[in-house]
Design a protein around this motif. Structure first.
Motif, PDB file in Angstrom:
ATOM      1  N   GLY A 212       0.834  -1.205   0.000  1.00 30.24           N
ATOM      2  CA  GLY A 212       0.000   0.000   0.000  1.00 30.24           C
ATOM      3  C   GLY A 212       0.856   1.238   0.000  1.00 30.24           C
ATOM      4  N   ALA A 213       0.284   2.320   0.490  1.00 26.43           N
ATOM      5  CA  ALA A 213       0.894   3.655   0.546  1.00 26.43           C
ATOM      6  C   ALA A 213       0.817   4.377  -0.798  1.00 26.43           C
ATOM      7  CB  ALA A 213       2.332   3.625   1.066  1.00 26.43           C
ATOM      8  N   GLU A 214       0.316   3.712  -1.818  1.00 26.90           N
ATOM      9  CA  GLU A 214       0.133   4.341  -3.131  1.00 26.90           C
ATOM     10  C   GLU A 214      -0.974   3.588  -3.869  1.00 26.90           C
ATOM     11  OE1 GLU A 214       3.908   3.808  -5.066  1.00 26.90           O
ATOM     12  OE2 GLU A 214       3.537   1.696  -5.482  1.00 26.90           O
ATOM     13  N   PRO A 215      -1.621   4.254  -4.833  1.00 23.42           N
ATOM     14  CA  PRO A 215      -2.682   3.547  -5.566  1.00 23.42           C
ATOM     15  C   PRO A 215      -2.102   2.413  -6.411  1.00 23.42           C
ATOM     16  CG  PRO A 215      -2.759   5.927  -5.952  1.00 23.42           C
ATOM     17  CD  PRO A 215      -1.472   5.635  -5.253  1.00 23.42           C
ATOM     18  N   TRP A 216      -2.801   1.305  -6.452  1.00 25.70           N
ATOM     19  CA  TRP A 216      -2.405   0.209  -7.355  1.00 25.70           C
ATOM     20  C   TRP A 216      -3.678  -0.494  -7.800  1.00 25.70           C
ATOM     21  CZ3 TRP A 216      -1.378  -5.080  -5.022  1.00 25.70           C
ATOM     22  CH2 TRP A 216      -1.777  -5.149  -3.692  1.00 25.70           C
ATOM     23  N   TYR A 233      -2.033  -8.342  -0.561  1.00 25.79           N
ATOM     24  CA  TYR A 233      -3.105  -7.695   0.210  1.00 25.79           C
ATOM     25  C   TYR A 233      -2.891  -6.189   0.248  1.00 25.79           C
ATOM     26  CZ  TYR A 233      -4.022 -12.414   1.761  1.00 25.79           C
ATOM     27  OH  TYR A 233      -4.303 -13.754   1.779  1.00 25.79           O
ATOM     28  N   ASP A 234      -4.010  -5.490   0.151  1.00 29.91           N
ATOM     29  CA  ASP A 234      -3.967  -4.028   0.162  1.00 29.91           C
ATOM     30  C   ASP A 234      -3.958  -3.530   1.610  1.00 29.91           C
ATOM     31  OD1 ASP A 234      -4.041  -1.511  -0.952  1.00 29.91           O
ATOM     32  OD2 ASP A 234      -6.205  -1.496  -1.308  1.00 29.91           O
ATOM     33  N   ILE A 235      -3.144  -2.531   1.882  1.00 31.18           N
ATOM     34  CA  ILE A 235      -3.171  -1.903   3.214  1.00 31.18           C
ATOM     35  C   ILE A 235      -3.236  -0.401   3.018  1.00 31.18           C
ATOM     36  CG2 ILE A 235      -0.632  -1.984   3.438  1.00 31.18           C
ATOM     37  CD1 ILE A 235      -1.160  -2.358   6.484  1.00 31.18           C
ATOM     38  N   TYR A 236      -4.064   0.245   3.844  1.00 29.52           N
ATOM     39  CA  TYR A 236      -4.349   1.667   3.618  1.00 29.52           C
ATOM     40  C   TYR A 236      -4.212   2.463   4.907  1.00 29.52           C
ATOM     41  CZ  TYR A 236      -7.042   5.903   2.783  1.00 29.52           C
ATOM     42  OH  TYR A 236      -7.434   7.218   2.693  1.00 29.52           O
ATOM     43  N   GLY A 237      -3.864   3.699   4.747  1.00 25.84           N
ATOM     44  CA  GLY A 237      -3.852   4.620   5.880  1.00 25.84           C
ATOM     45  C   GLY A 237      -3.200   5.918   5.457  1.00 25.84           C
ATOM     46  N   THR A 238      -3.241   6.904   6.313  1.00 25.62           N
ATOM     47  CA  THR A 238      -2.523   8.150   6.064  1.00 25.62           C
ATOM     48  C   THR A 238      -1.918   8.567   7.402  1.00 25.62           C
ATOM     49  OG1 THR A 238      -4.073   9.862   6.745  1.00 25.62           O
ATOM     50  CG2 THR A 238      -4.529   8.841   4.646  1.00 25.62           C
ATOM     51  N   SER A 239      -0.906   9.398   7.335  1.00 19.30           N
ATOM     52  CA  SER A 239      -0.247   9.784   8.584  1.00 19.30           C
ATOM     53  C   SER A 239      -1.233  10.468   9.529  1.00 19.30           C
ATOM     54  CB  SER A 239       0.962  10.666   8.304  1.00 19.30           C
ATOM     55  OG  SER A 239       0.615  11.673   7.401  1.00 19.30           O
ATOM     56  N   GLU A 240      -2.184  11.237   8.982  1.00 21.11           N
ATOM     57  CA  GLU A 240      -3.115  11.960   9.865  1.00 21.11           C
ATOM     58  C   GLU A 240      -4.014  10.998  10.656  1.00 21.11           C
ATOM     59  OE1 GLU A 240      -2.942  12.321   6.621  1.00 21.11           O
ATOM     60  OE2 GLU A 240      -2.247  14.354   6.201  1.00 21.11           O
ATOM     61  N   GLY A 301      -9.273  13.081   0.571  1.00 23.09           N
ATOM     62  CA  GLY A 301      -9.059  13.341  -0.852  1.00 23.09           C
ATOM     63  C   GLY A 301      -8.939  12.053  -1.661  1.00 23.09           C
ATOM     64  N   ASP A 302      -9.025  10.885  -0.997  1.00 30.59           N
ATOM     65  CA  ASP A 302      -8.933   9.619  -1.736  1.00 30.59           C
ATOM     66  C   ASP A 302     -10.312   9.199  -2.243  1.00 30.59           C
ATOM     67  OD1 ASP A 302      -6.198   9.267  -1.398  1.00 30.59           O
ATOM     68  OD2 ASP A 302      -6.473   8.460   0.611  1.00 30.59           O
ATOM     69  N   ILE A 303     -10.318   8.598  -3.437  1.00 31.42           N
ATOM     70  CA  ILE A 303     -11.601   8.235  -4.049  1.00 31.42           C
ATOM     71  C   ILE A 303     -11.817   6.727  -3.977  1.00 31.42           C
ATOM     72  CG2 ILE A 303     -12.910   8.270  -6.213  1.00 31.42           C
ATOM     73  CD1 ILE A 303     -11.184  10.729  -6.885  1.00 31.42           C
ATOM     74  N   GLY A 325      -7.786   6.595  -6.713  1.00 32.04           N
ATOM     75  CA  GLY A 325      -6.970   7.785  -6.980  1.00 32.04           C
ATOM     76  C   GLY A 325      -7.305   8.848  -5.972  1.00 32.04           C
ATOM     77  N   ARG A 326      -6.725  10.000  -6.163  1.00 28.50           N
ATOM     78  CA  ARG A 326      -7.018  11.121  -5.276  1.00 28.50           C
ATOM     79  C   ARG A 326      -7.757  12.184  -6.072  1.00 28.50           C
ATOM     80  NH1 ARG A 326      -4.782  11.906  -0.736  1.00 28.50           N
ATOM     81  NH2 ARG A 326      -4.921  14.131  -1.046  1.00 28.50           N
ATOM     82  N   VAL A 327      -8.593  12.938  -5.372  1.00 29.87           N
ATOM     83  CA  VAL A 327      -9.318  14.012  -6.049  1.00 29.87           C
ATOM     84  C   VAL A 327      -8.308  14.902  -6.773  1.00 29.87           C
ATOM     85  CG1 VAL A 327     -10.800  16.001  -5.686  1.00 29.87           C
ATOM     86  CG2 VAL A 327     -11.135  13.960  -4.301  1.00 29.87           C
ATOM     87  N   GLY A 422      10.122   4.038  -2.536  1.00 29.49           N
ATOM     88  CA  GLY A 422       8.950   4.398  -1.730  1.00 29.49           C
ATOM     89  C   GLY A 422       7.751   4.515  -2.649  1.00 29.49           C
ATOM     90  N   LYS A 423       7.061   5.645  -2.566  1.00 30.03           N
ATOM     91  CA  LYS A 423       5.880   5.824  -3.402  1.00 30.03           C
ATOM     92  C   LYS A 423       6.320   6.173  -4.826  1.00 30.03           C
ATOM     93  CE  LYS A 423       3.395   7.788   0.514  1.00 30.03           C
ATOM     94  NZ  LYS A 423       1.977   7.654   0.797  1.00 30.03           N
ATOM     95  N   ALA A 424       5.645   5.558  -5.807  1.00 30.82           N
ATOM     96  CA  ALA A 424       5.993   5.828  -7.211  1.00 30.82           C
ATOM     97  C   ALA A 424       5.508   7.220  -7.615  1.00 30.82           C
ATOM     98  CB  ALA A 424       5.345   4.773  -8.094  1.00 30.82           C
TER      99      ALA A 424
HETATM  100  O1  DLL Z   1       1.148   6.262   3.022  1.00 31.40           O
HETATM  101  C1  DLL Z   1       0.612   5.428   5.226  1.00 31.40           C
HETATM  102  C2  DLL Z   1       0.800   4.036   4.749  1.00 31.40           C
HETATM  103  C3  DLL Z   1       2.018   3.403   4.945  1.00 31.40           C
HETATM  104  C4  DLL Z   1      -0.240   3.333   4.185  1.00 31.40           C
HETATM  105  C5  DLL Z   1       2.195   2.083   4.543  1.00 31.40           C
HETATM  106  C6  DLL Z   1      -0.081   2.028   3.762  1.00 31.40           C
HETATM  107  C7  DLL Z   1       1.161   1.391   3.964  1.00 31.40           C
HETATM  108  P1  DLL Z   1       0.889   9.112   3.897  1.00 31.40           P
HETATM  109  O2  DLL Z   1       2.316   9.206   3.493  1.00 31.40           O
HETATM  110  O3  DLL Z   1       0.330  10.161   4.793  1.00 31.40           O
HETATM  111  O4  DLL Z   1       0.625   7.770   4.657  1.00 31.40           O
HETATM  112  O5  DLL Z   1       0.051   9.035   2.558  1.00 31.40           O
HETATM  113  C8  DLL Z   1      -1.321   8.823   2.597  1.00 31.40           C
HETATM  114  O6  DLL Z   1      -1.245   7.678   0.455  1.00 31.40           O
HETATM  115  O7  DLL Z   1      -4.134   9.558   1.362  1.00 31.40           O
HETATM  116  C9  DLL Z   1      -3.487   7.811  -0.233  1.00 31.40           C
HETATM  117  O8  DLL Z   1      -3.566   8.837  -1.219  1.00 31.40           O
HETATM  118  C10 DLL Z   1      -2.183   7.048  -0.403  1.00 31.40           C
HETATM  119  N1  DLL Z   1      -2.365   5.651   0.003  1.00 31.40           N
HETATM  120  C11 DLL Z   1      -2.029   5.061   1.167  1.00 31.40           C
HETATM  121  N2  DLL Z   1      -2.340   3.739   1.127  1.00 31.40           N
HETATM  122  C12 DLL Z   1      -2.922   3.510  -0.080  1.00 31.40           C
HETATM  123  C13 DLL Z   1      -3.486   2.355  -0.720  1.00 31.40           C
HETATM  124  C14 DLL Z   1       0.832   6.504   4.168  1.00 31.40           C
HETATM  125  N3  DLL Z   1      -3.487   1.155  -0.174  1.00 31.40           N
HETATM  126  C15 DLL Z   1      -1.863   8.746   1.181  1.00 31.40           C
HETATM  127  N4  DLL Z   1      -4.015   2.534  -1.953  1.00 31.40           N
HETATM  128  C16 DLL Z   1      -3.332   8.420   1.147  1.00 31.40           C
HETATM  129  C17 DLL Z   1      -4.024   3.743  -2.548  1.00 31.40           C
HETATM  130  C18 DLL Z   1      -2.949   4.733  -0.776  1.00 31.40           C
HETATM  131  N5  DLL Z   1      -3.488   4.840  -2.007  1.00 31.40           N
END
Ligand code: DLL
Length: 433
Positions: A212-216, A233-240, A301-303, A325-327, A422-424
């Motif tokens: 995760g951490a980026e759209p795929w 497996y997909d994992i999602y979150g944001t620092s906030e 901002g994520d869709i 994606g993001r808005v 890291g993120k692409a």
């Molecule tokens: O990317 C936290 C994270 C770390 C998530 C490791 C998953 C694994 P930020 O750097 O604050 O935090 O970026 C958050 O990344 O609003 C999305 O736009 C994007 N993002 C995170 N996970 C996904 C995902 C981390 N599984 C921003 N699919 C978010 C798509 C994701 N986008």
């Protein structure tokens, strides 16, 4: 182990909603009383904590956006005092100031619990070796996964990002069974391994990726699973929200959002109106138990869309589908809305195309011009110009059909586009330079 905490994860939906309402009510009273920012926001929005009489009344509360965090840099939104903080993370912030997130011990506990539940739900446990190849440090990925995996008794190999050849050696020597990293880093790792004469599928014990951490896209997921012989497996979150928080279960039908920690809404990004299950819109999250930096109705901002049926895994907490994606990622090309994820989805369905692409947007005269550079797969890369021309035509045709706008395609040699640890960063938009 079926669930980390079945009492919570499998609790009847009505009980979960009652719990959410109680937590919301407490949160709103707390913030109205102790946070000048929220107090002012609620007053300006004409809402008092007494107005929150049902869970649905959450819609009366004002939104928060990333700008609120930036305008209150670094810590003006913190509700806990400095003595109660035990950690900071800082998001890189591609535009403007970074955002700082503070954590109390209880915040870290809840974050870790969220990941413990998620990791168990995708089948990780004791005896597994999880190689954490997300960055450790200010970014939340490394430490988040690290604590979550330790909590459930898995063995952590904290490699962080980079030094890829060493990572592959360690993966073999220490019998890594699961890896946590961005999908783009895993693709890079697969290629580096092949150059070293190592097949991740045949020469390692890797069985799953927590990515995760980026759209795929789904098609990217299929490719990763087939190529590397793993479940992805997909994992999602944001620092906030804390960091990586929510993970897909073995059913792989979206990630479970733990309702005792977070309340989700999906809204129409333009009107702000709530959307129902299956309808795509902007994800808005309220963190119900965060102490140091509370987040109410945060417009990430994520869709995506959500599904609130009970999952076949037995968990009752709602599922959110893969983020498309993001808005603010949306490109407007000659008036047509285009998301990079649509391009990825289309490209990964073409067998002659490799894993890597780059989108370059420019303005030619008054017109937007989009060029998609696409790596050809190693197997399809030949010297015969006629073969390459046919592939290019096929790719252009598929992209035009998917996006409803004509784009130029340039085929490039395998291995020639940038790789990411890291993120692409797949889009270069030269229109505003
Ligand atoms: O990317 C936290 C994270 C770390 C998530 C490791 C998953 C694994 P930020 O750097 O604050 O935090 O970026 C958050 O990344 O609003 C999305 O736009 C994007 N993002 C995170 N996970 C996904 C995902 C981390 N599984 C921003 N699919 C978010 C798509 C994701 N986008």
């Amino acid at each position: 182990m079926r669930s980390w905490d079945p009492r919570i994860e499998e609790m009847p939906r009505e009980d979960l909603q009652r719990l959410q309402y109680r937590l919301l009510k407490t949160l709103v009273y707390r913030l109205y009383s102790f946070s000048p920012f929220y107090h002012e926001r609620m007053r300006a929005g004409g809402v008092h904590p007494d107005d929150i009489r049902t869970l649905g009344d959450i819609r009366k509360l004002p939104f928060m956006v990333k700008r609120d965090l930036r305008d209150n840099y670094p810590d003006k939104l913190f509700v806990s005092g400095p003595d109660d903080l035990v950690r900071y993370h800082v998001s890189s912030g591609t535009t403007g100031k970074p955002t700082v997130v503070g954590y109390t011990q209880q915040d870290l506990n809840n974050w870790t619990t969220s990941l413990a539940r998620g990791l168990v739900s995708c089948g990780l446990g004791r005896g597994d070796v999880l190689q954490v190849s997300y960055g450790y440090g200010l970014f939340t990925g490394g430490l988040g996964l690290h604590y979550g995996a330790e909590r459930i008794g898995a063995t952590v190999l904290p490699t962080s990002v980079g030094n890829t050849e060493r990572q592959i050696e360690l993966m073999q020597d220490l019998h890594t069974t699961a890896i946590a990293c961005t999908p783009s880093y895993l693709l890079h790792m697969g290629e580096v391994a092949e150059k070293m004469g190592v097949s991740i599928r045949d020469d390692t014990g890797l069985r799953m990726g927590i990515l995760g951490a980026e759209p795929w896209s789904d098609t990217m997921k299929q490719r990763i699973e087939e190529w590397l012989g793993i479940r992805a497996y997909d994992i999602y979150g944001t620092s906030e929200l804390s960091g990586p928080m929510f993970c897909e279960c073995t059913e792989q039908k979206g990630f479970h959002v733990w309702g005792d920690l977070a309340y989700i809404e999906i809204l129409d990004p333009e009107t702000g109106e709530p959307l129902g299950p299956g309808e795509k819109g902007e994800l808005v999250v309220t963190m119900l138990q965060k102490e140091a930096l509370p987040m109410i109705r945060y417009r990430i901002g994520d869709i995506t869309s959500y599904d609130d049926g009970v999952c076949s895994c037995g968990r009752t907490h709602p599922r959110v589908q893969r983020i498309s994606g993001r808005v603010d990622d949306m490109l407007i090309i000659r008036g047509i809305n285009v998301f990079p994820s649509q391009i990825e989805y289309a490209l990964m369905g073409i067998p002659q195309v490799g894993q890597h692409f780059q989108i370059i947007v420019d303005r030619k005269g008054a017109l937007d011009d989009m060029l998609v550079q696409v790596e050809v797969s190693r197997e399809s890369f030949s010297d015969k110009i006629t073969d390459l021309m046919a592939i290019r035509k096929g790719v252009e045709h598929k992209l035009r059909n998917t996006l409803n706008v004509a784009v130029n395609v340039e085929l490039v040699e395998p291995g020639s586009l940038p790789r990411f640890e890291g993120k692409a960063k797949r889009v270069i938009d030269r229109r505003n330079l």
